[in-house]
Design an enzyme around this catalytic site. Structure first.
Site, PDB file in Angstrom:
ATOM      1  N   GLY A  12      66.252 -10.086  -7.313  1.00  0.00           N
ATOM      2  CA  GLY A  12      66.966 -10.914  -8.271  1.00  0.00           C
ATOM      3  C   GLY A  12      66.261 -12.177  -8.714  1.00  0.00           C
ATOM      4  CG  LEU A  91      64.247  -0.547  -9.933  1.00  0.00           C
ATOM      5  CD1 LEU A  91      63.593  -0.497  -8.568  1.00  0.00           C
ATOM      6  CD2 LEU A  91      63.204  -0.602 -11.046  1.00  0.00           C
ATOM      7  CB  ILE A  94      71.168   3.557 -18.351  1.00  0.00           C
ATOM      8  CG1 ILE A  94      70.355   3.362 -19.619  1.00  0.00           C
ATOM      9  CG2 ILE A  94      70.988   2.408 -17.404  1.00  0.00           C
ATOM     10  CD1 ILE A  94      70.928   2.269 -20.482  1.00  0.00           C
ATOM     11  CG  ASN A 108      63.931  -3.166 -18.755  1.00  0.00           C
ATOM     12  OD1 ASN A 108      64.422  -3.495 -17.686  1.00  0.00           O
ATOM     13  ND2 ASN A 108      62.766  -2.526 -18.832  1.00  0.00           N
ATOM     14  CG  HIS A 110      57.834  -2.548 -17.918  1.00  0.00           C
ATOM     15  ND1 HIS A 110      58.251  -1.702 -16.913  1.00  0.00           N
ATOM     16  CD2 HIS A 110      56.500  -2.346 -18.077  1.00  0.00           C
ATOM     17  CE1 HIS A 110      57.213  -1.001 -16.488  1.00  0.00           C
ATOM     18  NE2 HIS A 110      56.141  -1.361 -17.171  1.00  0.00           N
ATOM     19  CD  GLU A 181      58.289  -9.767 -14.027  1.00  0.00           C
ATOM     20  OE1 GLU A 181      59.434  -9.620 -13.605  1.00  0.00           O
ATOM     21  OE2 GLU A 181      57.301  -9.271 -13.465  1.00  0.00           O
TER      22      GLU A 181
HETATM   23  C1  GRF Z   1      60.018  -7.334 -11.114  1.00  0.00           C
HETATM   24  O1  GRF Z   1      58.639  -7.007 -11.045  1.00  0.00           O
HETATM   25  C2  GRF Z   1      60.560  -6.954 -12.484  1.00  0.00           C
HETATM   26  O2  GRF Z   1      59.629  -7.090 -13.528  1.00  0.00           O
HETATM   27  C3  GRF Z   1      60.857  -5.530 -12.317  1.00  0.00           C
HETATM   28  O3  GRF Z   1      61.496  -5.493 -11.039  1.00  0.00           O
HETATM   29  C4  GRF Z   1      60.817  -6.433 -10.167  1.00  0.00           C
HETATM   30  C5  GRF Z   1      61.806  -7.174  -9.295  1.00  0.00           C
HETATM   31  O4  GRF Z   1      62.514  -8.070 -10.077  1.00  0.00           O
HETATM   32  N1  GRF Z   1      61.650  -5.020 -13.403  1.00  0.00           N
HETATM   33  P1  GRF Z   1      63.638  -9.087  -9.459  1.00  0.00           P
HETATM   34  O5  GRF Z   1      62.941 -10.002  -8.492  1.00  0.00           O
HETATM   35  O6  GRF Z   1      64.665  -8.222  -8.754  1.00  0.00           O
HETATM   36  O7  GRF Z   1      64.154  -9.807 -10.658  1.00  0.00           O
END
Ligand code: GRF
Length: 209
Positions: A12, A91, A94, A108, A110, A181
């Site tokens: 998160g 993950l 959907i 999303n 990525h 991100e």
């Molecule tokens: C991150 O690398 C994000 O880009 C990918 O999931 C990983 C974990 O993200 N989609 P978070 O720490 O749970 O936000």
């Protein structure tokens, strides 16, 4: 006021970046109405609780089929009257029913520069392993609208990050999160909240000030 749902599966940190960006005013005119995880023990749910945000575990395997799972997700979105759904380390491939119901209202993050190192099987640390195996000198992150395919859909924002000598997948992942991100996901939400993002064909555009 833009009302958002954030869907999570893991630590998160992207959710936390959104929470912190709303608190600091980086994201304006936006409220997180609900956080949903497909993993009961996702630390992201702890982060939601600490921030006083309603949070739910909605696991695919709890439902007899993917259609019922989609209904549970859609019901939760409707119950919280959300306008935008944000996948932040979510993950789950959907169900099409959800994409249709919320066409161009799901985004999303990525951790690569799409269309490189994306699609089925490219998630989390695997993305950075692929970048290093390819010998790329630049990688980054992408925020895009979600459509029926994995890591597809109109690109809203991208931010490049250098790959450095000696990088391990873990070091690179941390740099991409910190430098890309956690910056472009809040920025994309703020732009959408300001009504500055529109789609023409399959290209997303940002209105100039
Ligand atoms: C991150 O690398 C994000 O880009 C990918 O999931 C990983 C974990 O993200 N989609 P978070 O720490 O749970 O936000």
């Amino acid at each position: 006021m833009l009302k958002i749902a954030v869907c999570v599966s893991g630590g998160g940190t992207n959710l936390q970046a959104i929470i912190d960006s709303i608190a600091s005013g980086v994201i304006k005119n936006t409220e997180i109405k609900v956080v949903i995880s497909n993993k009961k023990d996702a630390y992201a749910l702890e982060r939601a609780k600490k921030a006083g945000i309603p949070s739910y575990y909605i696991g695919v395997k709890e439902y007899e089929d993917r259609d019922k799972f989609a209904d549970a997700m859609i019901d939760t979105f409707r119950k919280h009257d959300v306008d935008l759904i944000v996948f932040a380390g979510y993950l789950v491939i959907i169900p099409e029913k959800m994409v249709k119901e919320y066409k161009n209202k799901i985004i999303n993050i990525h951790p690569s520069l799409i269309p490189a190192h994306c699609g089925m099987g490219y998630y989390g640390i695997k993305v950075h392993e692929s970048v290093l195996a390819a010998g790329n000198k630049v990688t980054g992150a992408t925020v895009h609208f979600v459509d029926e395919k994995a890591d597809n859909g109109p690109i809203i924002l991208q931010k490049a990050v250098n790959v450095l000598e000696g990088d391990t997948p873990e070091i690179l992942q941390k740099r991409v999160m910190e430098e890309a991100e956690w910056k472009i996901l809040p920025e994309a939400i703020d732009l959408i909240g300001a009504g500055k993002v529109y789609i023409d064909g399959n290209i997303a555009h940002i209105k100039e000030d």
